[in-house]
Design a protein around this motif. Structure first.
Motif: not given
Length: 306
Positions: A50-52, A73-88
């Motif tokens: 929801r950011s810019n 608890k149960s921590l898990s990195t969403i994208a270890i090798e990286g993934y760009l989530l763009f605004p909106g």
């Protein structure tokens, strides 16, 4: 443009790129959750930027939380090798994207990200947390199965959708069952129950829409009660009566309000029945510590298809 092997990019190919920024509180929010999948299904969590900013998901951790100690608890990195989530943009997180696509319609099949480990989500209630690797909280949800639309025969396979991603995450009235018309889930695209109401420009209290039909068909299933105050520090209550003055629903009781906000009513009474067709009076009462009080009366209509 070519890859390292010299293979050229097709003429119709497109790609987004940019410099990512550090996520701050509520830059990315939890927007939808399925905690009780149908047989053969799998849990999922949908997030929304929801950011810019461009957010690198290697900088976001998905986890649950101990509600007593607040320990993640149960921590898990969403994208270890990286993934760009763009605004909106929406992104659906699960352990098996293909199962979700097979069981639910989606208009955004590219908006799925498969994780090796997703925190276990309890059916009756549970927690979902987005944080940085340093455990700075970005969003935090404690959901309850009681938030589901009470008139459903079963909530199995029904996702909980956030009505508005700009409203508080923990506001129970900001969550609703996904519409039956969309198959009870909207993975990776706009929620069936999404509404974006700001009220009249000069109205301290307004109702939108004034007529609604709480049948979980995805069209005007809730009304939004929007308030604006000129000073902070007010507490407020919202009570709903039928046209004969009988109490129908205690929606909000003595909650601390900011300068503006929204609460939603799904047409359900205190006894968890659907309110009959008719006109209802919404009484909004606000007061501060100095004894200043204000009252507002608004009306709405519960309608139904004939």
């Amino acid at each position: 443009i070519a890859d390292c092997s010299g293979n050229g990019v097709g003429a119709d190919s497109t790609a987004q790129f940019g410099m990512w920024e550090e996520p701050e509180f509520n830059d990315v929010v939890i927007n939808e959750i399925l905690a009780d999948p149908i047989s053969g299904g799998t849990d999922y969590v949908e997030i929304y930027n929801r950011s810019n900013k461009i957010i690198d998901l290697s900088q976001l951790i998905l986890s649950s939380k101990d509600t007593v100690t607040n320990e993640l608890k149960s921590l898990s990195t969403i994208a270890i090798e990286g993934y760009l989530l763009f605004p909106g943009k929406y992104l659906l997180l699960s352990e098996n994207s293909e199962i979700i696509k097979a069981q639910y319609f989606t208009s955004n099949p590219k908006g799925f990200w498969q994780m090796s480990n997703l925190p276990a989500f309890n059916i009756s209630d549970g927690t979902v947390v987005l944080s940085t690797p340093q455990q700075k909280i970005i969003d935090d949800l404690h959901y309850y199965d009681s938030w589901q639309f009470p008139l459903l025969v079963s909530s199995k396979g029904v996702a909980l959708e956030r009505i508005n991603y700009n409203r508080s995450t923990q506001d129970a009235s900001n969550w609703h069952s996904a519409s039956q018309n969309v198959g009870f889930g909207t993975p990776a695209y706009k929620n069936s129950q999404f509404t974006e109401s700001t009220g009249g420009a000069n109205d301290e209290v307004s109702v939108d829409p004034e007529v609604f039909s709480p049948d979980n068909d995805g069209y005007q299933d809730v009304i939004n009660i929007i308030f604006k105050t000129d000073v902070p520090g007010y507490a407020g209550s919202i009570t709903i009566f039928d046209q004969r003055g009988r109490l129908i629903r205690n929606l909000v009781k003595n909650e601390l309000w900011g300068n503006s906000g929204t609460y939603s009513w799904d047409g359900i009474t205190n006894s968890l029945d659907k309110a009959p067709i008719g006109v209802y009076v919404i009484l909004v009462e606000v007061f501060d510590l100095n004894g200043n009080t204000r009252q507002y009366k608004k009306t709405c209509v519960v309608a139904s298809k004939l």
